[in-house]
Design a protein around this motif. Structure first.
Motif, PDB file in Angstrom:
ATOM      1  N   GLU A  61     -18.066 103.529  47.508  1.00 15.01           N
ATOM      2  CA  GLU A  61     -17.831 103.724  48.761  1.00 15.01           C
ATOM      3  C   GLU A  61     -18.574 105.105  48.758  1.00 15.01           C
ATOM      4  OE1 GLU A  61     -14.554 104.050  50.195  1.00 15.01           O
ATOM      5  OE2 GLU A  61     -13.395 102.053  50.199  1.00 15.01           O
ATOM      6  N   THR A  62     -18.510 106.274  47.596  1.00 14.94           N
ATOM      7  CA  THR A  62     -18.775 107.571  47.523  1.00 14.94           C
ATOM      8  C   THR A  62     -20.226 107.391  47.401  1.00 14.94           C
ATOM      9  OG1 THR A  62     -16.743 107.988  47.146  1.00 14.94           O
ATOM     10  CG2 THR A  62     -19.105 109.315  46.010  1.00 14.94           C
ATOM     11  N   VAL A  63     -21.172 106.553  46.339  1.00 19.60           N
ATOM     12  CA  VAL A  63     -22.281 105.976  45.752  1.00 19.60           C
ATOM     13  C   VAL A  63     -22.761 105.628  47.523  1.00 19.60           C
ATOM     14  CG1 VAL A  63     -23.649 104.384  44.814  1.00 19.60           C
ATOM     15  CG2 VAL A  63     -21.894 105.567  43.313  1.00 19.60           C
ATOM     16  N   ALA A  64     -22.221 105.093  47.979  1.00 17.39           N
ATOM     17  CA  ALA A  64     -23.316 104.414  49.554  1.00 17.39           C
ATOM     18  C   ALA A  64     -23.275 105.534  50.076  1.00 17.39           C
ATOM     19  CB  ALA A  64     -21.877 103.162  50.271  1.00 17.39           C
ATOM     20  N   GLU A  65     -22.152 107.013  50.439  1.00 15.56           N
ATOM     21  CA  GLU A  65     -23.101 107.499  51.204  1.00 15.56           C
ATOM     22  C   GLU A  65     -23.729 108.863  50.209  1.00 15.56           C
ATOM     23  OE1 GLU A  65     -21.770 108.125  54.459  1.00 15.56           O
ATOM     24  OE2 GLU A  65     -22.812 109.940  54.451  1.00 15.56           O
ATOM     25  N   LEU A  66     -23.932 108.652  49.128  1.00 15.73           N
ATOM     26  CA  LEU A  66     -24.818 109.409  48.995  1.00 15.73           C
ATOM     27  C   LEU A  66     -25.994 108.595  48.536  1.00 15.73           C
ATOM     28  CD1 LEU A  66     -22.848 110.531  45.803  1.00 15.73           C
ATOM     29  CD2 LEU A  66     -22.762 111.182  47.460  1.00 15.73           C
ATOM     30  N   CYS A  67     -26.373 107.981  48.527  1.00 15.79           N
ATOM     31  CA  CYS A  67     -27.321 106.947  49.267  1.00 15.79           C
ATOM     32  C   CYS A  67     -27.984 106.908  50.293  1.00 15.79           C
ATOM     33  CB  CYS A  67     -27.765 105.762  48.817  1.00 15.79           C
ATOM     34  SG  CYS A  67     -26.673 104.946  46.919  1.00 15.79           S
ATOM     35  N   LEU A  68     -27.072 107.446  51.116  1.00 16.05           N
ATOM     36  CA  LEU A  68     -27.891 107.601  52.548  1.00 16.05           C
ATOM     37  C   LEU A  68     -27.793 109.036  53.048  1.00 16.05           C
ATOM     38  CD1 LEU A  68     -25.199 105.220  54.589  1.00 16.05           C
ATOM     39  CD2 LEU A  68     -27.570 105.197  53.976  1.00 16.05           C
ATOM     40  N   GLN A  69     -27.298 109.490  52.451  1.00 17.98           N
ATOM     41  CA  GLN A  69     -27.328 111.384  52.475  1.00 17.98           C
ATOM     42  C   GLN A  69     -28.991 111.755  52.285  1.00 17.98           C
ATOM     43  OE1 GLN A  69     -24.111 113.782  50.836  1.00 17.98           O
ATOM     44  NE2 GLN A  69     -23.330 111.997  52.527  1.00 17.98           N
ATOM     45  N   ALA A  70     -28.782 111.311  50.614  1.00 21.73           N
ATOM     46  CA  ALA A  70     -30.095 111.780  49.778  1.00 21.73           C
ATOM     47  C   ALA A  70     -31.197 111.200  50.499  1.00 21.73           C
ATOM     48  CB  ALA A  70     -29.670 110.952  48.494  1.00 21.73           C
ATOM     49  N   ASN A  71     -30.899 109.699  51.103  1.00 20.44           N
ATOM     50  CA  ASN A  71     -32.734 109.575  51.545  1.00 20.44           C
ATOM     51  C   ASN A  71     -32.554 110.554  53.282  1.00 20.44           C
ATOM     52  OD1 ASN A  71     -34.082 107.552  50.073  1.00 20.44           O
ATOM     53  ND2 ASN A  71     -31.460 106.402  49.977  1.00 20.44           N
ATOM     54  N   ARG A  72     -32.013 110.455  53.547  1.00 25.93           N
ATOM     55  CA  ARG A  72     -32.487 110.560  55.457  1.00 25.93           C
ATOM     56  C   ARG A  72     -31.902 112.154  55.404  1.00 25.93           C
ATOM     57  NH1 ARG A  72     -28.055 106.774  57.608  1.00 25.93           N
ATOM     58  NH2 ARG A  72     -28.833 104.704  57.940  1.00 25.93           N
ATOM     59  N   SER A  73     -31.240 113.007  54.232  1.00 23.46           N
ATOM     60  CA  SER A  73     -31.629 114.643  54.447  1.00 23.46           C
ATOM     61  C   SER A  73     -31.482 115.131  53.083  1.00 23.46           C
ATOM     62  CB  SER A  73     -30.078 114.773  54.668  1.00 23.46           C
ATOM     63  OG  SER A  73     -29.537 116.303  55.190  1.00 23.46           O
ATOM     64  N   LEU A  74     -33.057 116.174  52.977  1.00 25.59           N
ATOM     65  CA  LEU A  74     -33.309 116.800  52.716  1.00 25.59           C
ATOM     66  C   LEU A  74     -32.336 118.215  52.235  1.00 25.59           C
ATOM     67  CD1 LEU A  74     -35.714 117.278  50.708  1.00 25.59           C
ATOM     68  CD2 LEU A  74     -36.514 118.649  52.792  1.00 25.59           C
ATOM     69  N   ASN A  75     -32.311 118.631  50.554  1.00 25.29           N
ATOM     70  CA  ASN A  75     -30.989 119.770  50.574  1.00 25.29           C
ATOM     71  C   ASN A  75     -31.610 120.211  50.464  1.00 25.29           C
ATOM     72  OD1 ASN A  75     -29.552 117.563  49.635  1.00 25.29           O
ATOM     73  ND2 ASN A  75     -30.451 117.801  47.382  1.00 25.29           N
ATOM     74  N   PRO A  76     -30.993 121.859  51.344  1.00 26.14           N
ATOM     75  CA  PRO A  76     -30.772 123.678  51.677  1.00 26.14           C
ATOM     76  C   PRO A  76     -32.214 123.815  50.792  1.00 26.14           C
ATOM     77  CG  PRO A  76     -28.845 122.615  51.848  1.00 26.14           C
ATOM     78  CD  PRO A  76     -30.022 121.763  51.218  1.00 26.14           C
ATOM     79  N   ASP A  77     -32.223 123.712  49.304  1.00 20.14           N
ATOM     80  CA  ASP A  77     -32.777 124.695  48.359  1.00 20.14           C
ATOM     81  C   ASP A  77     -33.900 124.135  48.185  1.00 20.14           C
ATOM     82  OD1 ASP A  77     -32.353 121.212  47.153  1.00 20.14           O
ATOM     83  OD2 ASP A  77     -31.724 122.708  44.983  1.00 20.14           O
TER      84      ASP A  77
END
Lengths: 280, 195
Positions: free
Chosen positions: A11-27
């Motif tokens: 579940e965590t990996v799925a969420e991280l995959c979606l977030q990583a692809n859709r949301s550019l990190n603040p840095d």
């Protein structure tokens, strides 16, 4: 001993995959914005603006920033007092990748066999690097790594006497040769020392550092600044269209090595730089 | 966006192609076709074997893209350019067969440049890694050939003001060579060596 069911990992990996692809990190946002403010070339400044606008659209519309949604690479730091119940770690990670890529409108970008090139259909398998650490926690650090920049990465065995200068020259040469193919502005991960395979892992892992945070080792930090200055003086610029922003950061990681060796790996990352991490 | 951006209608005419110069910023409206590694290889093989192509290349632009799946309510998912250099071996023949150019990112080979100049045709760059933004300018899609390649199939795309930059023009002008000269030359040598 703490027990963790591997469904949690999926579940965590799925969420991280979606977030990583859709949301550019603040840095990354911060680094791109600062670079845009400093650019004197109008085309370069507009290109950096487009990259930031793209990140906004991706976040708003739940779209991946880039159609190349990457090969998933996970660094898993597994506490030695943690008992994993369920499937293997690899299966747990792959389960998460499969769920995210099939339900999240992410492109299946993995060839199941490198020679016959058939698509695996669900972006599995992921590349999993597990290490055993003290404690009973689990830290998952995930990268969705694009093919264009990965293709421009390189490795070389230098001789010890080529030293710092030799390392800097090889990194600059590799990044300049990558140029527009690697979707600059890039983040350049450099692994110096270690064994043949450790060097490449150091370079990959260095990409997980906060963008632009200097190495804690003084001479590595100096090497990072030297390489970054040379790359940004090259004139390549965003997308190779010309300008002062060829790289946003250079991250150098060092490791002990054989007295006869000076291995150097350069792992190039594009401006989408998709990585997220979580501790369970 | 600056005032000098030119609005162009696809398909491009000979005169329009010849009026374009490296560094020009354009907005493209109209239809084009897509293809990347495997689709270009298939088309190239059909041409080499003297067989009919499943898609008409005449005056078309070829966009090197393998889009992400379309979410509900959108014509297409993220759809930015892939690295053009991988298609170098196929492009001279595909340009000779009628293409008016391509959209991609990164270096192209010398043989491809000469083929662009002979045709005449033009190589546009779109900003790699901005597939979500570019998808907003794609209003419809249709599979034209090789549906078994799924995202790598040949699609017809309808564009509305798709932003691009001329990277190599039909007169031999090249944005990369101009912006970083000797570095670009070394890069192209390196890319050729890697293939």
């Amino acid at each position: 001993m703490r027990t963790l069911h591997t469904d949690r990992i999926s579940e965590t990996v799925a969420e991280l995959c979606l977030q990583a692809n859709r949301s550019l990190n603040p840095d990354m946002r911060q680094a791109l914005r600062a670079a845009g403010d400093a650019e004197r070339s109008p085309l370069a400044a507009r290109t950096l603006d487009r990259i930031l606008e793209n990140a906004d659209v991706a976040e708003r519309a739940s779209l991946p920033m880039c159609q190349d949604t990457g090969l998933v690479v996970v660094f898993a730091e597994v506490g030695q007092s943690l008992l994993l119940e369920g499937t293997s770690l690899q299966e747990a990670v792959d389960g998460g990748v499969r769920a995210a890529y099939t339900s999240g409108h992410l492109r299946a970008s993995v060839s199941a066999d490198p020679l016959d090139r058939g698509n695996s259909g669900d972006n599995t398998p992921a590349v999993v690097h597990a290490s055993v650490v003290p404690g009973d926690g689990l830290r998952l650090r995930l990268l969705a790594k694009g093919g264009g920049c990965e293709n421009m990465s390189d490795f070389r065995m230098l001789t010890p006497f080529q030293g710092t200068q030799g390392v800097a020259d090889f990194v600059v040469e590799t990044a300049e040769r990558a140029g527009p193919n690697a979707c600059p502005p890039m983040v350049v991960g450099v692994g110096v020392g270690g064994s043949f395979e450790q060097s490449a892992l150091l370079a990959k892992r260095s990409l997980l550092r906060e963008v632009g945070a200097a190495s804690a080792v003084a001479h590595a930090a100096e090497l990072e600044r030297d390489i970054l200055d040379r790359l940004n003086a090259s004139g390549i610029g965003p997308q190779g269209y010309g300008g002062a922003t060829t790289a946003l950061a250079v991250h150098v990681e060092l490791a002990a090595c054989h007295v006869a060796s000076l291995p150097v790996s350069v792992n190039i990352e594009c401006h989408a730089h998709r990585h997220k991490e979580v501790a369970l | 966006m600056s005032a000098e951006v030119r609005r162009l209608t696809l398909p491009l005419t000979d005169a329009t192609v010849q009026a374009l110069h490296a560094g020009d910023e354009v907005l493209l409206t109209g239809t084009l076709i897509t293809g990347r590694d495997r689709a270009c290889a298939h088309l190239h093989r059909l041409l080499a074997d003297g067989e009919a192509l499943p898609v008409d290349l005449a005056d078309q632009l070829l966009y090197f893209v393998g889009p992400a799946p379309a979410p509900p309510g959108m014509a297409i998912g993220s759809a930015g350019p892939t690295t053009s250099a991988r298609m170098n071996p196929f492009m001279p023949a595909l340009l000779e067969a009628g293409l008016r150019g391509m959209i991609g990112k990164g270096f192209i080979g010398e043989e491809v440049k000469r083929a662009l100049e002979r045709r005449p045709a033009v190589y546009f760059g779109a900003v790699g890694g901005t597939g979500a933004l570019l998808a907003q300018t794609i209003t419809s899609t249709e599979v034209l050939a090789f549906p078994e390649l799924r995202g790598e199939a040949v699609f017809r795309l309808e564009l509305a003001a798709f932003p691009a930059v001329v990277l190599h023009d039909s007169h031999g002008g090249d944005l990369y060579e101009r912006t970083y000269g000797s570095v670009a030359a070394a890069g192209q040598a390196g890319v050729a060596h890697n293939e």
